[in-house]
Design a protein around this motif. Structure first.
Motif, PDB file in Angstrom:
ATOM      1  N   THR A  78     -16.517   3.911  -0.994  1.00  0.00           N
ATOM      2  CA  THR A  78     -17.692   4.762  -0.775  1.00  0.00           C
ATOM      3  C   THR A  78     -17.411   4.506   1.305  1.00  0.00           C
ATOM      4  N   GLU A  79     -18.561   4.496   1.983  1.00  0.00           N
ATOM      5  CA  GLU A  79     -18.213   5.734   3.499  1.00  0.00           C
ATOM      6  C   GLU A  79     -16.512   5.762   3.541  1.00  0.00           C
ATOM      7  N   THR A  80     -16.312   6.976   2.694  1.00  0.00           N
ATOM      8  CA  THR A  80     -14.267   7.189   3.219  1.00  0.00           C
ATOM      9  C   THR A  80     -14.713   7.915   4.900  1.00  0.00           C
ATOM     10  N   GLN A  81     -13.143   7.460   4.829  1.00  0.00           N
ATOM     11  CA  GLN A  81     -12.560   6.474   6.524  1.00  0.00           C
ATOM     12  C   GLN A  81     -11.669   7.367   6.512  1.00  0.00           C
ATOM     13  N   PRO A  82     -10.879   8.289   7.709  1.00  0.00           N
ATOM     14  CA  PRO A  82      -9.168   9.450   7.770  1.00  0.00           C
ATOM     15  C   PRO A  82      -8.383   8.516   7.397  1.00  0.00           C
ATOM     16  N   GLU A  83      -8.379   7.175   7.871  1.00  0.00           N
ATOM     17  CA  GLU A  83      -7.663   6.136   6.977  1.00  0.00           C
ATOM     18  C   GLU A  83      -6.813   5.740   5.902  1.00  0.00           C
ATOM     19  N   ASP A  84      -8.495   6.216   4.914  1.00  0.00           N
ATOM     20  CA  ASP A  84      -9.039   5.871   3.502  1.00  0.00           C
ATOM     21  C   ASP A  84      -7.578   7.335   3.212  1.00  0.00           C
ATOM     22  N   SER A  85      -7.077   8.143   3.568  1.00  0.00           N
ATOM     23  CA  SER A  85      -6.238   9.279   3.046  1.00  0.00           C
ATOM     24  C   SER A  85      -4.841   9.024   2.628  1.00  0.00           C
ATOM     25  N   ALA A  86      -5.179   8.523   1.829  1.00  0.00           N
ATOM     26  CA  ALA A  86      -3.320   8.414   1.349  1.00  0.00           C
ATOM     27  C   ALA A  86      -3.349   8.619  -0.358  1.00  0.00           C
ATOM     28  N   VAL A  87      -1.923   8.054  -0.723  1.00  0.00           N
ATOM     29  CA  VAL A  87      -1.683   8.158  -3.057  1.00  0.00           C
ATOM     30  C   VAL A  87      -2.739   6.894  -2.763  1.00  0.00           C
ATOM     31  N   TYR A  88      -3.287   7.491  -4.313  1.00  0.00           N
ATOM     32  CA  TYR A  88      -3.890   6.364  -5.308  1.00  0.00           C
ATOM     33  C   TYR A  88      -3.205   6.129  -6.395  1.00  0.00           C
ATOM     34  N   PHE A  89      -2.857   5.029  -6.770  1.00  0.00           N
ATOM     35  CA  PHE A  89      -2.515   4.642  -8.375  1.00  0.00           C
ATOM     36  C   PHE A  89      -3.593   3.295  -9.280  1.00  0.00           C
ATOM     37  N   CYS A  90      -3.159   3.212 -10.233  1.00  0.00           N
ATOM     38  CA  CYS A  90      -4.144   3.128 -10.364  1.00  0.00           C
ATOM     39  C   CYS A  90      -2.884   2.060 -11.386  1.00  0.00           C
ATOM     40  N   ALA A  91      -2.921   0.742 -12.785  1.00  0.00           N
ATOM     41  CA  ALA A  91      -2.225   0.356 -12.812  1.00  0.00           C
ATOM     42  C   ALA A  91      -2.868  -0.537 -13.958  1.00  0.00           C
ATOM     43  N   ALA A  92      -1.940  -0.425 -15.349  1.00  0.00           N
ATOM     44  CA  ALA A  92      -2.402  -1.211 -16.390  1.00  0.00           C
ATOM     45  C   ALA A  92      -1.251  -2.320 -16.322  1.00  0.00           C
ATOM     46  N   ARG A  93      -1.464  -3.570 -16.942  1.00  0.00           N
ATOM     47  CA  ARG A  93      -0.647  -4.746 -17.506  1.00  0.00           C
ATOM     48  C   ARG A  93      -0.906  -5.329 -18.631  1.00  0.00           C
ATOM     49  N   ASN A  94       0.512  -5.344 -18.923  1.00  0.00           N
ATOM     50  CA  ASN A  94       0.816  -5.569 -20.025  1.00  0.00           C
ATOM     51  C   ASN A  94       2.112  -6.714 -20.058  1.00  0.00           C
ATOM     52  N   ALA A  95       1.451  -8.076 -21.311  1.00  0.00           N
ATOM     53  CA  ALA A  95       2.376  -8.948 -21.176  1.00  0.00           C
ATOM     54  C   ALA A  95       3.404  -8.652 -19.748  1.00  0.00           C
ATOM     55  N   GLY A  96       3.027  -8.472 -18.736  1.00  0.00           N
ATOM     56  CA  GLY A  96       3.585  -8.146 -17.862  1.00  0.00           C
ATOM     57  C   GLY A  96       4.403  -7.353 -16.968  1.00  0.00           C
ATOM     58  N   LYS A  97       3.839  -6.439 -17.699  1.00  0.00           N
ATOM     59  CA  LYS A  97       4.608  -5.406 -17.627  1.00  0.00           C
ATOM     60  C   LYS A  97       4.383  -4.621 -17.195  1.00  0.00           C
ATOM     61  N   SER A  98       3.592  -3.611 -16.288  1.00  0.00           N
ATOM     62  CA  SER A  98       2.611  -2.609 -15.621  1.00  0.00           C
ATOM     63  C   SER A  98       3.115  -1.399 -15.608  1.00  0.00           C
ATOM     64  N   THR A  99       2.304  -0.479 -15.947  1.00  0.00           N
ATOM     65  CA  THR A  99       2.094   1.330 -16.454  1.00  0.00           C
ATOM     66  C   THR A  99       1.190   1.520 -15.526  1.00  0.00           C
ATOM     67  N   PHE A 100       1.742   2.317 -14.629  1.00  0.00           N
ATOM     68  CA  PHE A 100       1.057   3.411 -13.378  1.00  0.00           C
ATOM     69  C   PHE A 100       0.961   4.602 -14.361  1.00  0.00           C
ATOM     70  N   GLY A 101      -0.608   5.227 -12.818  1.00  0.00           N
ATOM     71  CA  GLY A 101      -0.984   6.289 -13.872  1.00  0.00           C
ATOM     72  C   GLY A 101      -0.170   7.052 -12.750  1.00  0.00           C
ATOM     73  N   ASP A 102      -0.126   8.748 -12.834  1.00  0.00           N
ATOM     74  CA  ASP A 102       0.545   9.381 -11.980  1.00  0.00           C
ATOM     75  C   ASP A 102       0.163   9.366  -9.961  1.00  0.00           C
ATOM     76  N   GLY A 103      -1.094   8.726  -9.796  1.00  0.00           N
ATOM     77  CA  GLY A 103      -1.617   8.822  -8.600  1.00  0.00           C
ATOM     78  C   GLY A 103      -2.483  10.198  -8.168  1.00  0.00           C
ATOM     79  N   THR A 104      -3.243   9.260  -7.106  1.00  0.00           N
ATOM     80  CA  THR A 104      -4.510  10.449  -7.294  1.00  0.00           C
ATOM     81  C   THR A 104      -4.083  10.449  -5.234  1.00  0.00           C
ATOM     82  N   THR A 105      -4.237  11.935  -4.663  1.00  0.00           N
ATOM     83  CA  THR A 105      -4.002  12.285  -2.813  1.00  0.00           C
ATOM     84  C   THR A 105      -5.477  12.453  -2.678  1.00  0.00           C
ATOM     85  N   LEU A 106      -5.538  10.978  -2.180  1.00  0.00           N
ATOM     86  CA  LEU A 106      -7.261  11.794  -1.064  1.00  0.00           C
ATOM     87  C   LEU A 106      -7.371  12.096   0.152  1.00  0.00           C
TER      88      LEU A 106
END
Lengths: 110, 115
Positions: A78-106
Motif C-alpha cells: 500500500t501507499e507505494t513509493q518510488p523506492e519500492d520499484s524493483a523486481v519482486y519474487f515469490c517462493a514456496a518452500r518444501n523440505a528445505g528447498k525453495s522454488t521461485f516464481g519468475d518475478g514481477t517488475t514493479l
C-alpha cells in the motif's frame, strides 16, 4: 516437483497507489512462502514471509495473504513509493528447498 | 556486519577454464545453498548442503560441483565453463530448528563472465 507461477510479470502504478502480486503453487506440502525484493545487481532481500499455519501477515505497508486450499498467496503493497520499484519474487518452500516464481517488475511512477 | 560473504564479487573466466566461487558465513547455519540467477530470471537452485549431506538438483549439470569443507565455507566449482554459465551465483544459508529456522540469508552474489 513444486511449480510456482507469478503474475503479473510487470506492474506499473502511480505513487501512493496499491500494488498486488499473486502467486500460485502446486505442491500442497509446501509450508513456507517468502517474498523477496531484488534491486538491479543486488541480492534478493526478504521483505515478508508467511507460514502455512497463518492466513495473513502484515508489516507496515506490506501484507501477505495465503489461501492454502486454493494454493495461492499474494503480496500487497500500500501507499507505494518510488523506492519500492524493483523486481519482486515469490517462493514456496518444501523440505528445505525453495522454488521461485519468475518475478514481477514493479515500477512506481512519481 | 557481513553475514554471508561471497568472493570474488566479480569473476571473469575463459571458456573451458575451471573456476571456483566461494561462500563463507558467520551465522553458523547448518544449511547452505547455491543458486544460479541469469539476467531477468528467478534464482535457480543448483544444490544445497544440509550439514554435511550434499543434495543435488536433478537438472544441475555435471559441470557444476560443490564442496563444503566445514560449516562456514562452501565452494562452487565449474569444471568447464561455457558461455551459457555466465550468471550471478548466489549463496544462501539457513538454520534449521527452533522458531527462527525459516529465513534464508543470501550473500551478495558473484557475477561470472565467461569470455
Amino acid at each position: 516437483g513444486e511449480n510456482v507461477e507469478q503474475h503479473p510479470s510487470t506492474l506499473s502504478v502511480q505513487e501512493g497507489d496499491s500494488a498486488v502480486i499473486k502467486c500460485t503453487y502446486s505442491d500442497s506440502a509446501s509450508n513456507y512462502f517468502p517474498w523477496y525484493k531484488q534491486e538491479l545487481g543486488k541480492r534478493p532481500q526478504l521483505i515478508i514471509d508467511i507460514r502455512s499455519n497463518v492466513g495473513e501477515k502484515k508489516d507496515q505497508r506490506i501484507a501477505v495473504t495465503l489461501n492454502k486450499t486454493a494454493k495461492h498467496f499474494s503480496l500487497h503493497i500500500t501507499e507505494t513509493q518510488p523506492e519500492d520499484s524493483a523486481v519482486y519474487f515469490c517462493a514456496a518452500r518444501n523440505a528445505g528447498k525453495s522454488t521461485f516464481g519468475d518475478g514481477t517488475t514493479l515500477t512506481v511512477k512519481p | 556486519d557481513a553475514m554471508v560473504i561471497q568472493n570474488p564479487r566479480y569473476q571473469v573466466t575463459q571458456f573451458g577454464k575451471p573456476v571456483t566461487l566461494s561462500c563463507s558465513q558467520t551465522l553458523n547455519h547448518n544449511v547452505m545453498y547455491w543458486y544460479q540467477q541469469k539476467s531477468s530470471q528467478a534464482p535457480k537452485l543448483l544444490f544445497h548442503y544440509y550439514d554435511k549431506d550434499f543434495n543435488n538438483e536433478a537438472d544441475t549439470p555435471d559441470n557444476f560441483q560443490s564442496r563444503r569443507p566445514n560449516t562456514s565455507f562452501c565452494f562452487l566449482d565449474i569444471r568447464s565453463p561455457g558461455l551459457g554459465d555466465a550468471a550471478m551465483y548466489l549463496c544462501a544459508t539457513r538454520r534449521t530448528g527452533g522458531m527462527s529456522d525459516y529465513e534464508q540469508y543470501f550473500g551478495p552474489g558473484t557475477r561470472l563472465t565467461v569470455t
